[in-house]
Design a protein around this motif. Structure first.
Motif, PDB file in Angstrom:
ATOM      1  N   ARG A  52       0.829  -1.201   0.000  1.00  0.00           N
ATOM      2  CA  ARG A  52       0.000   0.000   0.000  1.00  0.00           C
ATOM      3  C   ARG A  52       0.867   1.256   0.000  1.00  0.00           C
ATOM      4  N   LEU A  53       1.928   1.256   0.811  1.00  0.00           N
ATOM      5  CA  LEU A  53       2.799   2.417   0.873  1.00  0.00           C
ATOM      6  C   LEU A  53       3.528   2.634  -0.451  1.00  0.00           C
ATOM      7  N   TYR A  54       3.879   1.551  -1.106  1.00  0.00           N
ATOM      8  CA  TYR A  54       4.554   1.655  -2.403  1.00  0.00           C
ATOM      9  C   TYR A  54       3.664   2.368  -3.424  1.00  0.00           C
ATOM     10  N   PHE A  55       2.403   1.973  -3.487  1.00  0.00           N
ATOM     11  CA  PHE A  55       1.510   2.596  -4.460  1.00  0.00           C
ATOM     12  C   PHE A  55       1.210   4.049  -4.093  1.00  0.00           C
ATOM     13  N   LEU A  56       1.143   4.361  -2.797  1.00  0.00           N
ATOM     14  CA  LEU A  56       0.983   5.756  -2.392  1.00  0.00           C
ATOM     15  C   LEU A  56       2.193   6.583  -2.814  1.00  0.00           C
ATOM     16  N   GLU A  57       3.375   5.999  -2.735  1.00  0.00           N
ATOM     17  CA  GLU A  57       4.589   6.679  -3.177  1.00  0.00           C
ATOM     18  C   GLU A  57       4.543   6.959  -4.672  1.00  0.00           C
ATOM     19  N   GLN A  58       3.958   6.036  -5.452  1.00  0.00           N
ATOM     20  CA  GLN A  58       3.876   6.249  -6.900  1.00  0.00           C
ATOM     21  C   GLN A  58       2.937   7.394  -7.244  1.00  0.00           C
ATOM     22  N   LEU A  59       1.932   7.649  -6.382  1.00  0.00           N
ATOM     23  CA  LEU A  59       1.025   8.771  -6.624  1.00  0.00           C
ATOM     24  C   LEU A  59       1.715  10.111  -6.391  1.00  0.00           C
ATOM     25  N   ASP A  60       2.711  10.126  -5.509  1.00  0.00           N
ATOM     26  CA  ASP A  60       3.424  11.365  -5.198  1.00  0.00           C
ATOM     27  C   ASP A  60       4.905  11.048  -5.049  1.00  0.00           C
ATOM     28  N   MET A 120      10.768   9.238   7.417  1.00  0.00           N
ATOM     29  CA  MET A 120      10.812   9.256   8.887  1.00  0.00           C
ATOM     30  C   MET A 120      12.262   9.445   9.348  1.00  0.00           C
ATOM     31  N   PRO A 121      12.759  10.680   9.235  1.00  0.00           N
ATOM     32  CA  PRO A 121      14.136  10.956   9.655  1.00  0.00           C
ATOM     33  C   PRO A 121      14.246  11.122  11.166  1.00  0.00           C
ATOM     34  N   ALA A 122      15.434  10.892  11.676  1.00  0.00           N
ATOM     35  CA  ALA A 122      15.733  11.134  13.086  1.00  0.00           C
ATOM     36  C   ALA A 122      17.148  11.679  13.168  1.00  0.00           C
ATOM     37  N   ALA A 123      17.389  12.573  14.111  1.00  0.00           N
ATOM     38  CA  ALA A 123      18.707  13.197  14.206  1.00  0.00           C
ATOM     39  C   ALA A 123      19.088  13.429  15.657  1.00  0.00           C
ATOM     40  N   HIS A 130      12.818   5.721   4.700  1.00  0.00           N
ATOM     41  CA  HIS A 130      11.456   5.747   4.185  1.00  0.00           C
ATOM     42  C   HIS A 130      10.648   4.763   5.030  1.00  0.00           C
ATOM     43  N   HIS A 131       9.401   5.130   5.278  1.00  0.00           N
ATOM     44  CA  HIS A 131       8.549   4.308   6.150  1.00  0.00           C
ATOM     45  C   HIS A 131       8.376   2.890   5.606  1.00  0.00           C
ATOM     46  N   ILE A 132       8.609   2.673   4.330  1.00  0.00           N
ATOM     47  CA  ILE A 132       8.398   1.357   3.730  1.00  0.00           C
ATOM     48  C   ILE A 132       9.378   0.318   4.269  1.00  0.00           C
ATOM     49  N   VAL A 133      10.470   0.772   4.920  1.00  0.00           N
ATOM     50  CA  VAL A 133      11.436  -0.174   5.477  1.00  0.00           C
ATOM     51  C   VAL A 133      11.586  -0.038   6.986  1.00  0.00           C
ATOM     52  N   SER A 134      10.795   0.805   7.621  1.00  0.00           N
ATOM     53  CA  SER A 134      11.020   1.041   9.043  1.00  0.00           C
ATOM     54  C   SER A 134       9.746   1.544   9.699  1.00  0.00           C
ATOM     55  N   GLU A 192       9.723 -13.681  17.267  1.00  0.00           N
ATOM     56  CA  GLU A 192      10.785 -13.737  16.259  1.00  0.00           C
ATOM     57  C   GLU A 192      10.943 -12.432  15.476  1.00  0.00           C
ATOM     58  N   ILE A 193      10.000 -11.493  15.606  1.00  0.00           N
ATOM     59  CA  ILE A 193      10.128 -10.237  14.862  1.00  0.00           C
ATOM     60  C   ILE A 193      10.417  -9.044  15.781  1.00  0.00           C
ATOM     61  N   GLU A 194      10.607  -9.305  17.082  1.00  0.00           N
ATOM     62  CA  GLU A 194      10.790  -8.207  18.022  1.00  0.00           C
ATOM     63  C   GLU A 194      12.041  -7.385  17.749  1.00  0.00           C
ATOM     64  N   ARG A 195      13.112  -8.017  17.290  1.00  0.00           N
ATOM     65  CA  ARG A 195      14.378  -7.311  17.091  1.00  0.00           C
ATOM     66  C   ARG A 195      14.661  -7.014  15.625  1.00  0.00           C
ATOM     67  N   LEU A 196      13.634  -7.153  14.783  1.00  0.00           N
ATOM     68  CA  LEU A 196      13.809  -6.872  13.358  1.00  0.00           C
ATOM     69  C   LEU A 196      13.532  -5.406  13.062  1.00  0.00           C
ATOM     70  N   VAL A 197      14.211  -4.887  12.057  1.00  0.00           N
ATOM     71  CA  VAL A 197      13.890  -3.592  11.484  1.00  0.00           C
ATOM     72  C   VAL A 197      12.993  -3.828  10.279  1.00  0.00           C
ATOM     73  N   GLY A 198      11.889  -3.114  10.232  1.00  0.00           N
ATOM     74  CA  GLY A 198      10.970  -3.280   9.117  1.00  0.00           C
ATOM     75  C   GLY A 198       9.664  -2.556   9.376  1.00  0.00           C
ATOM     76  N   PHE A 199       8.805  -2.531   8.381  1.00  0.00           N
ATOM     77  CA  PHE A 199       7.524  -1.847   8.456  1.00  0.00           C
ATOM     78  C   PHE A 199       6.472  -2.856   8.913  1.00  0.00           C
ATOM     79  N   PHE A 200       6.253  -2.923  10.245  1.00  0.00           N
ATOM     80  CA  PHE A 200       5.321  -3.885  10.826  1.00  0.00           C
ATOM     81  C   PHE A 200       4.026  -3.248  11.313  1.00  0.00           C
ATOM     82  N   VAL A 201       4.025  -1.945  11.569  1.00  0.00           N
ATOM     83  CA  VAL A 201       2.860  -1.323  12.203  1.00  0.00           C
ATOM     84  C   VAL A 201       1.590  -1.592  11.400  1.00  0.00           C
TER      85      VAL A 201
END
Length: 586
Positions: free
Chosen positions: A58-66, A74-77, A183-187, A326-335
């Motif tokens: 879903r996020l991929y197709f939203l990215e294609q629209l814009d 989702m930057p952090a500094a 990008h939120h698609i990976v995190s 098994e997914i607690e320590r993974l980086v990825g878009f789970f929400v």
């Protein structure tokens, strides 16, 4: 947006993961964990491309629209002060990318069908930027701020490059800003906590010549994406079909016409609850058996019902969706997004609203495994590019940690704010619990709502909390959700309730009022529309000229005059001109 306050602290008993907390609760109650769920298997062989998860798709197709937009960045500094081992940090970033596959994934498109391909762990490490040395002489603080913003908001080409970038910006002697752009698609928010914890450990090992102390990852995100597509969600699917049958969109009155395509620009209105109100939230919870999350959602729901006039309201909420160990320590878009539908016809009491909201929240949490995208497909709401499917309003609750320290060796980092406010929904309420202080952060689309309108929704949310505390058994219609200003407007002198108190004499017409205002402040802007501005004096003059032309054309008082114009400055001139001529517009 401000960088989340995450620190590489170990998980403590008070900060258990969802899976660990569930197992602990079962054992404390003297129950066994029951039959174990089958673990998510690793793909074998691990070659080629993998499908996207439902949320990623879903996020991929939203990215294609814009393409190239900032809505899903989702930057952090963090700003680090003190001696920093840059070589160790560069190596730690490379170790981080090697450990977490999603930091080196690209998303090729095959005739409209996206896939994800994991690149070898030999990509670029830390990008180094020195804006003070590279840029012209001037304000070094502004140069650093520009560099931070550029690093944070530079878009990603998802098909050609990984959606993760680490940039270190020199800000002075022994002062640096580390920017992790994703990008939120990976995190997601949970992933950022994992990244910081792992990065600190990799840096410690690199700087000290030791071995990082991190458990191996049982699976990777692509394993999860494949498993999710094949998992049996039958029970949850039936729950959502039943719960959301016949759901209708929330129709909050807007201040501006809804544009054909949704804007991502956001504006913020913040209210901090007084200590007395924060205590009231806790007191309501003890009485009604609700958490602060549910109590505040119920108050928000009450304000939305007041403004929309609807009794059937669907509110979106976000869950981490990390129920499997098994997914607690993974980086990825789970929400995952859940829909909390509260249908309360009639005239419920505050306690009835609280109980109903609590039951709906618990039901949704028990069926959170079904991806929101599948729910949308099954319920099949009318698709509209100007709004989100199923829910237009979001509610979330975040606990902000007191400790915001994040150290890399002798360098101590503190969160660095990044000015990025986007509105993914028409209106969102994020409750931030900061050590007992609760802030209500309302993010809205300014192309739909004015700040004044959102402030009224916020005031009514707070008023609902007071009502929940003071009169829990009184029907809402008998309670008081009005602010003092609204009460004065409705009940004060000159109001509809007290017409006898109105000032004597005829009520001036709109054109007459405009003339008065024009004399007081002729250069004040009276109309803004479509890039055109008219001052009070210009509007008064233009409408008088049009009225003279209408009279010269034979228009007499009381006659109708046709007006056919889009919403524009010309429309305002036309209406005022017709009224000045004593006519009525059609």
């Amino acid at each position: 947006m401000t960088t989340p306050r995450v620190a590489p602290a170990p998980i403590t008993r008070g900060d258990l993961s969802p899976a660990a907390r569930r197992l602990l609760e079962q054992r404390l109650r003297g129950r066994t964990a029951g039959p174990e769920r089958a673990v998510i298997p690793r793909r074998s062989p691990r070659t080629g491309e993998a499908p996207l998860s439902a949320a990623q798709q879903r996020l991929y197709f939203l990215e294609q629209l814009d393409p190239g937009g900032t809505e899903y960045l989702m930057p952090a500094a963090w700003r680090f002060t003190g001696p920093l081992d840059i070589a160790a940090l560069d190596g730690a970033v490379r170790d981080l990318v090697t450990r977490h596959e999603q930091l080196r994934v690209v998303f090729p498109d095959h005739d409209g069908a996206p896939a994800q391909r994991v690149l070898p762990p030999d990509g670029a490490g830390l990008e180094l930027v020195d804006p003070i040395a590279e840029g012209p002489s001037g304000d070094p603080g502004k140069a650093v701020a520009r560099a931070v913003r550029e690093a944070a908001l530079r878009p990603f080409d998802l098909a050609a490059e990984p959606a993760f970038r680490a940039t270190l910006i020199r800000a002075g002697h022994e002062e640096h800003v580390l920017v992790l752009a994703m990008h939120h698609i990976v995190s997601d928010g949970w992933s950022l906590d994992v990244l910081v914890r792992d990065l600190a450990e990799f840096h410690r090992a690199r700087a000290g010549g030791g071995t990082p102390v991190l458990p191996p990852l049982p699976i990777d995100y692509t394993d999860y994406a494949v498993w999710q597509r094949e998992a049996d969600h039958g029970a949850s699917l039936e729950y959502w079909r039943s719960t959301l049958a016949g759901v209708t969109p929330l129709e909050l009155p807007t201040d501006h016409p809804r544009p054909e395509t949704r804007s991502h620009v956001g504006a913020v209105h913040t209210v901090e609850l007084s200590p007395e109100l924060s205590e009231a939230v806790a007191r309501i919870g003890r009485r009604a058996g609700t958490t602060p999350y549910t109590t505040l959602m119920a108050a928000f729901r009450t304000a939305l019902a007041l403004h929309s006039g609807q009794s059937d309201i669907a509110i979106g909420t976000i869950v981490a969706n990390r129920e499997r160990p098994e997914i607690e320590r993974l980086v990825g878009f789970f929400v995952n997004t859940l829909v909390i539908r509260t249908d309360l016809p009639g005239d419920p009491t505050p306690d009835e609203v609280l109980r109903h909201t609590r039951d709906r929240v618990l039901g949704a949490l028990s069926h959170q495994d079904l991806p929101f995208e599948r729910v949308v497909d099954e319920v099949s709401p009318e698709r509209d590019l100007s709004r989100n499917p199923l829910v237009q309003v979001l509610f979330s609750h975040t606990t902000v940690r007191d400790g915001d320290g994040f150290s890399l060796g002798a360098a101590v980092g503190t969160p660095e704010p990044i000015d990025l406010t986007t509105a993914k929904f028409d209106l969102s309420l994020e409750v931030r619990d900061e050590g007992g202080r609760q802030k209500l952060v309302f993010v809205h689309r300014p192309d739909l709502f004015t700040t004044a309108t959102v402030a009224r929704i916020a005031d009514h949310t707070v008023a609902a909390l007071r009502l929940f505390d003071d009169r829990p058994d009184t029907p809402l219609s008998a309670g008081d959700l009005l602010t003092p200003g609204e009460r004065e407007l409705l009940l004060g002198p000159g109001s509809p309730a007290r017409p006898e108190a109105r000032a004597a004499g005829p009520v001036p017409s709109v054109p007459e009022r405009l003339t008065r205002w024009s004399r007081r402040d002729p250069d004040a802007v009276a109309v803004r529309a479509g890039g055109v501005e008219l001052t009070r004096a210009a509007l008064d003059t233009a409408s008088r000229a049009l009225a003279d032309r209408l009279r010269a054309a034979g228009v007499r008082p009381g006659e109708p005059v046709g007006v056919c114009l889009d919403r524009s400055a010309d429309l305002v001139v036309a209406l005022l001109g017709v009224w000045r001529a004593g006519a009525a517009q059609l």
